[in-house]
Design a protein around this motif. Structure first.
Motif, mmCIF file in Angstrom:
data_model
loop_
_atom_site.group_PDB
_atom_site.id
_atom_site.type_symbol
_atom_site.label_atom_id
_atom_site.label_comp_id
_atom_site.label_asym_id
_atom_site.label_seq_id
_atom_site.Cartn_x
_atom_site.Cartn_y
_atom_site.Cartn_z
ATOM 1 N N SER A 16 0.849 -1.195 0.000
ATOM 2 C CA SER A 16 0.000 0.000 0.000
ATOM 3 C C SER A 16 0.876 1.234 0.000
ATOM 4 C CB SER A 16 -0.954 0.005 1.197
ATOM 5 O OG SER A 16 -0.251 -0.057 2.417
ATOM 6 N N ALA A 17 0.345 2.315 -0.571
ATOM 7 C CA ALA A 17 1.141 3.526 -0.747
ATOM 8 C C ALA A 17 1.350 4.280 0.561
ATOM 9 C CB ALA A 17 0.469 4.433 -1.776
ATOM 10 N N ALA A 18 0.476 4.076 1.531
ATOM 11 C CA ALA A 18 0.568 4.806 2.800
ATOM 12 C C ALA A 18 -0.188 4.029 3.857
ATOM 13 C CB ALA A 18 -0.023 6.211 2.648
ATOM 14 N N ALA A 19 -0.034 4.473 5.094
ATOM 15 C CA ALA A 19 -0.779 3.848 6.182
ATOM 16 C C ALA A 19 -2.281 4.065 5.983
ATOM 17 C CB ALA A 19 -0.336 4.435 7.512
ATOM 18 N N THR A 20 -3.065 3.127 6.484
ATOM 19 C CA THR A 20 -4.520 3.263 6.529
ATOM 20 C C THR A 20 -4.899 3.821 7.890
ATOM 21 O OG1 THR A 20 -4.863 1.412 5.016
ATOM 22 C CG2 THR A 20 -6.702 2.004 6.444
ATOM 23 N N ILE A 21 -5.714 4.870 7.915
ATOM 24 C CA ILE A 21 -6.089 5.513 9.181
ATOM 25 C C ILE A 21 -7.590 5.373 9.384
ATOM 26 C CG2 ILE A 21 -6.034 7.613 10.561
ATOM 27 C CD1 ILE A 21 -3.729 8.606 8.872
ATOM 28 N N ALA A 22 -7.971 4.651 10.426
ATOM 29 C CA ALA A 22 -9.383 4.546 10.801
ATOM 30 C C ALA A 22 -9.781 5.809 11.541
ATOM 31 C CB ALA A 22 -9.601 3.322 11.681
ATOM 32 N N LEU A 23 -10.843 6.471 11.063
ATOM 33 C CA LEU A 23 -11.269 7.754 11.615
ATOM 34 C C LEU A 23 -12.753 7.710 11.970
ATOM 35 C CD1 LEU A 23 -9.586 9.966 8.874
ATOM 36 C CD2 LEU A 23 -8.856 9.844 11.272
ATOM 37 N N PRO A 24 -13.170 8.525 12.929
ATOM 38 C CA PRO A 24 -14.615 8.659 13.163
ATOM 39 C C PRO A 24 -15.235 9.387 11.976
ATOM 40 C CG PRO A 24 -13.392 10.228 14.500
ATOM 41 C CD PRO A 24 -12.367 9.340 13.857
ATOM 42 N N GLY A 25 -16.477 9.068 11.652
ATOM 43 C CA GLY A 25 -17.137 9.715 10.522
ATOM 44 C C GLY A 25 -18.500 10.241 10.900
ATOM 45 N N GLN A 26 -19.181 10.857 9.923
ATOM 46 C CA GLN A 26 -20.522 11.374 10.174
ATOM 47 C C GLN A 26 -21.515 10.244 10.391
ATOM 48 O OE1 GLN A 26 -21.412 13.932 6.850
ATOM 49 N NE2 GLN A 26 -20.283 15.660 7.716
ATOM 50 N N ALA A 27 -21.307 9.144 9.669
ATOM 51 C CA ALA A 27 -22.196 8.001 9.846
ATOM 52 C C ALA A 27 -21.894 7.317 11.164
ATOM 53 C CB ALA A 27 -22.022 7.010 8.690
ATOM 54 N N LYS A 28 -22.923 6.906 11.871
ATOM 55 C CA LYS A 28 -22.735 6.234 13.146
ATOM 56 C C LYS A 28 -22.403 4.763 12.928
ATOM 57 C CE LYS A 28 -23.759 9.925 15.468
ATOM 58 N NZ LYS A 28 -22.723 10.654 16.231
ATOM 59 N N GLY A 29 -21.757 4.202 13.912
ATOM 60 C CA GLY A 29 -21.512 2.774 13.883
ATOM 61 C C GLY A 29 -20.100 2.417 13.485
ATOM 62 N N GLU A 30 -19.836 1.139 13.590
ATOM 63 C CA GLU A 30 -18.525 0.583 13.348
ATOM 64 C C GLU A 30 -18.231 0.500 11.843
ATOM 65 O OE1 GLU A 30 -16.704 -3.250 15.388
ATOM 66 O OE2 GLU A 30 -18.077 -3.797 13.776
ATOM 67 N N ALA A 31 -16.994 0.761 11.473
ATOM 68 C CA ALA A 31 -16.545 0.510 10.109
ATOM 69 C C ALA A 31 -16.005 -0.915 10.027
ATOM 70 C CB ALA A 31 -15.458 1.505 9.712
ATOM 71 N N ARG A 32 -16.056 -1.490 8.811
ATOM 72 C CA ARG A 32 -15.513 -2.834 8.587
ATOM 73 C C ARG A 32 -14.527 -2.797 7.425
ATOM 74 N NH1 ARG A 32 -17.039 -7.249 11.014
ATOM 75 N NH2 ARG A 32 -16.039 -8.398 9.310
ATOM 76 N N TYR A 33 -13.470 -3.583 7.576
ATOM 77 C CA TYR A 33 -12.475 -3.723 6.512
ATOM 78 C C TYR A 33 -12.155 -5.217 6.417
ATOM 79 C CZ TYR A 33 -8.602 -2.127 3.538
ATOM 80 O OH TYR A 33 -7.761 -1.866 2.487
ATOM 81 N N ASP A 34 -12.581 -5.850 5.326
ATOM 82 C CA ASP A 34 -12.417 -7.290 5.159
ATOM 83 C C ASP A 34 -11.400 -7.577 4.057
ATOM 84 O OD1 ASP A 34 -14.384 -7.962 7.091
ATOM 85 O OD2 ASP A 34 -15.958 -7.575 5.620
ATOM 86 N N VAL A 35 -10.479 -8.490 4.347
ATOM 87 C CA VAL A 35 -9.474 -8.928 3.374
ATOM 88 C C VAL A 35 -9.665 -10.420 3.154
ATOM 89 C CG1 VAL A 35 -7.007 -9.204 2.923
ATOM 90 C CG2 VAL A 35 -7.839 -7.131 4.062
#
Length: 252
Positions: A78-97
């Motif tokens: 990957s070109a850079a680090a991945t940063i998990a951030l809070p967003g406007q949408a509520k709830g948990e984010a998911r990242y599946d590989v």
């Protein structure tokens, strides 16, 4: 993008091209997951995952799928680090590989660090299926919080199967709301960078490296199959990478 967050999947398929190299008939990114082929080496094809948008943010559902066919060799970074951030949408984010490596295929999965920023909630799931003489080098690195910042909530699960048999299935939760003790002496012991390296090689089925410590906060553990696991803790991402790179040099 909607109020429920972004839905995006990136797909990679690598196959032997019949001329001693590797072709990429599928290289398809969506939304924040852009894929770029870069110059390879020998029979190996190389792909870079480029973040086209911030995230993952709250409510996002992101996935990356890679399939490696018989005789193909693929390296993904990957070109850079991945940063998990809070967003406007509520709830948990998911990242599946999801990674699939056929008999005779080889995959090096070497992304940059995942950083769990304060206020974020992210669940990461990585599932790898290998068959026959498939080879794998997989590195995961996670950093809890940016400089001077408390981490977000991060749950990470890694599953590796060989010919349908589980070599590794583990899960760790860190940050606010995680089960008690995650930052205690029996788990992270105050460290904010954690990582692991999984190496699967057919020759490990005959002679697997012995279990041993790799410094004060790292260890090599043979798995129940042609594979080893290196786990490491460090105070920061740079020192974590150094430990994992040294272990990878020794194993490969």
């Amino acid at each position: 993008m909607t109020t429920a967050g972004v839905r995006a999947t990136a797909r990679i398929e690598a196959v032997a091209d019949g001329r001693g190299g590797t072709a990429l008939p599928v290289l398809d990114g969506e939304g924040p997951l852009a894929l770029r082929r870069i110059r390879g080496s020998g029979a190996e094809a190389r792909v870079m995952l480029v973040g086209a948008m911030s995230g993952p943010l709250g409510g996002d559902r992101l996935a990356v799928e890679a399939r490696v066919g018989p005789g193909a060799r693929l390296r993904v970074g990957s070109a850079a680090a991945t940063i998990a951030l809070p967003g406007q949408a509520k709830g948990e984010a998911r990242y599946d590989v999801r990674l699939d490596i056929a008999d005779g295929g080889e995959l090096h999965w070497l992304p940059e660090q995942l950083i769990s920023a304060g206020g974020s909630e992210l669940s990461v799931s990585s599932c790898v299926d290998l068959r026959g003489t498939a080879r794998l080098v997989l590195r995961e690195e996670q950093v809890l919080g940016r400089v001077g910042e408390e981490p977000g909530r991060l749950t990470s699960r890694l599953t590796v199967r060989h010919d349908g048999r589980a070599l590794l299935d583990q899960e760790l939760s860190c940050g606010p709301g995680a089960p008690g003790g995650w930052d205690g002496p029996a788990v992270l012991a105050g460290h904010r960078a954690l990582g692991q390296l999984v190496v699967v090689r057919p020759e490990f089925g005959e002679k697997v490296p012995a279990a041993r410590p790799l410094g004060e906060y790292a260890a090599l553990t043979p798995l129940a199959g042609p594979a080893v696991l290196v786990t490491a803790l460090a105070p920061d991402a740079l020192r974590l990478r150094r430990v994992l790179d040294e272990a990878l040099d020794e194993l490969t």
